[in-house]
Design a protein around this motif. Sequence first.
Motif, PDB file in Angstrom:
ATOM      1  N   SER A  11       0.898  -1.156   0.009  1.00  9.31           N
ATOM      2  CA  SER A  11      -0.218  -0.025  -0.121  1.00  9.31           C
ATOM      3  C   SER A  11       0.990   1.322  -0.047  1.00  9.31           C
ATOM      4  O   SER A  11       0.433   2.307   0.070  1.00  9.31           O
ATOM      5  N   SER A  12       2.158   1.141  -0.007  1.00 12.74           N
ATOM      6  CA  SER A  12       3.022   2.348   0.103  1.00 12.74           C
ATOM      7  C   SER A  12       4.607   1.843  -0.326  1.00 12.74           C
ATOM      8  O   SER A  12       4.768   0.923  -0.542  1.00 12.74           O
ATOM      9  N   LEU A  14       8.026   1.090  -1.726  1.00 12.65           N
ATOM     10  CA  LEU A  14       8.671   0.056  -2.497  1.00 12.65           C
ATOM     11  C   LEU A  14       7.631  -0.925  -3.020  1.00 12.65           C
ATOM     12  O   LEU A  14       7.519  -1.495  -3.984  1.00 12.65           O
ATOM     13  N   ARG A  35      -2.580  -4.104   5.552  1.00 11.17           N
ATOM     14  CA  ARG A  35      -3.380  -3.902   6.895  1.00 11.17           C
ATOM     15  C   ARG A  35      -4.537  -3.061   6.583  1.00 11.17           C
ATOM     16  O   ARG A  35      -5.484  -2.899   7.348  1.00 11.17           O
ATOM     17  N   LYS A  39      -6.645   2.167   2.041  1.00  5.29           N
ATOM     18  CA  LYS A  39      -5.449   2.705   1.569  1.00  5.29           C
ATOM     19  C   LYS A  39      -5.020   1.847   0.148  1.00  5.29           C
ATOM     20  O   LYS A  39      -4.596   2.531  -0.721  1.00  5.29           O
ATOM     21  N   ASN A  87       7.912  -7.586   2.175  1.00  4.27           N
ATOM     22  CA  ASN A  87       8.533  -6.287   2.011  1.00  4.27           C
ATOM     23  C   ASN A  87       7.967  -5.330   3.076  1.00  4.27           C
ATOM     24  O   ASN A  87       8.692  -4.538   3.416  1.00  4.27           O
ATOM     25  N   TYR A 184      14.950  -1.624  14.156  1.00  4.03           N
ATOM     26  CA  TYR A 184      14.661  -1.794  13.000  1.00  4.03           C
ATOM     27  C   TYR A 184      15.779  -2.539  12.298  1.00  4.03           C
ATOM     28  O   TYR A 184      15.699  -3.452  11.486  1.00  4.03           O
ATOM     29  N   LYS A 188      16.092  -5.916  10.145  1.00  6.40           N
ATOM     30  CA  LYS A 188      16.484  -6.337   8.636  1.00  6.40           C
ATOM     31  C   LYS A 188      17.558  -7.326   8.783  1.00  6.40           C
ATOM     32  O   LYS A 188      17.897  -8.079   7.589  1.00  6.40           O
ATOM     33  N   THR A 220       9.873   7.386   1.291  1.00  5.68           N
ATOM     34  CA  THR A 220       8.773   6.664   1.458  1.00  5.68           C
ATOM     35  C   THR A 220       8.211   6.903   2.941  1.00  5.68           C
ATOM     36  O   THR A 220       8.810   7.598   3.684  1.00  5.68           O
ATOM     37  N   ARG A 224       8.018   8.063   8.281  1.00  8.88           N
ATOM     38  CA  ARG A 224       6.892   8.691   8.567  1.00  8.88           C
ATOM     39  C   ARG A 224       6.865   9.405  10.224  1.00  8.88           C
ATOM     40  O   ARG A 224       6.512  10.405  10.276  1.00  8.88           O
TER      41      ARG A 224
END
Length: 308
Positions: A11-12, A14, A35, A39, A87, A184, A188, A220, A224
Amino acid sequence: QKPTVIITGASSGLGLNAAAALAKSGEWHVIMACRDFSKAISQAKRLGLPSGSYTVMHLDLASLDSVRQFVDAFRASGRRLDSLVCNAAVYLPTAKEPRFTADGFELSVGTNHLGHFLLANLLMKDLEGSPSANPRMVIVGSITGNTNTMAGNVPPKADLGDLSGLSAGSVMIDGKEFDGAKAYKDSKVCNMLTMREFERRFGGKKVHFASLYPGCIAETGLFREHYGVFKTLFPLFQKYVTKGYVSEEEAGKRLAQVVSDPALNKSGVYWSWSNTKGAFENQVSEEVADDGKGTKLWEISEKLVGLA
Ligand code: NDP
């Protein structure tokens, strides 16, 4: 039936742009596993995905029940599965306090690693049953988890330690104090270790495995939760100083390439791109190359998500 690819977090950013590239190629049916249903639909329309080329299905990776329900719903759809793209991700660099998934895991590791770990394991059976010669599982990595790069050396660095925190139910994998940016990066590293452990366990057969760093997609939604000034300066820094900047559209094409390009059919590879050479096989960091750690992470994760 056309080959089907499932893309989480489509939904966003990449995931959305990879979904657009694959849907517009006319060769794939894209399952946008998201989710936020409305959107996903509005973003698919904004990017002009042809109607009939995609289906939005609900998946909240921050809930293991939701992951299992998604797999059941996908199977009930009767579609074949030819590629799975793990992703989706959350990044909480400014969080002072940890947030948690429905199952009580720290949100970034719980979503980015454990939700995908369960999803990928459950869908292995479906990939193995694909009519394609080499169905592909792609787990999106990142340079920030790679301490053999400049970007990977910006503190706090990824470090899973001996994984004692993960097995003991602590907030951080290494058992130390909460740090959102590090959580985070750790997640990864887990994504890349998981891809390599899949390769060790199931490689050399039908299903192929890959990870990638698509470049720095500095605009991206991933950023946010970052400070406003960071969101203004970071894209400029990436464009003019590091020159690692890549647009969402170009990054989406790179991910689509890992899903579908016959030239990228080799299994077990961590793909990166250079502006001159295009896609190339990149080296992973020492921690990601630690096979013992990959096996240990797999065994702990299996227990945490209820597979063992
Ligand atoms: P975005 O924030 O734009 O996209 C992340 C996606 O993940 C969104 O669709 C989001 O949904 C989804 N998501 C978040 N939490 C959940 C959840 N619980 N369940 C289901 N979906 C969820 O970020 P990017 O496109 O930048 O990130 C995509 C991938 O690329 C990540 O794996 C990231 O680590 C990786 N990456 C990004 C880089 C960059 O520079 N941006 C560089 C290297 C790797 P929603 O739209 O509802 O918020």
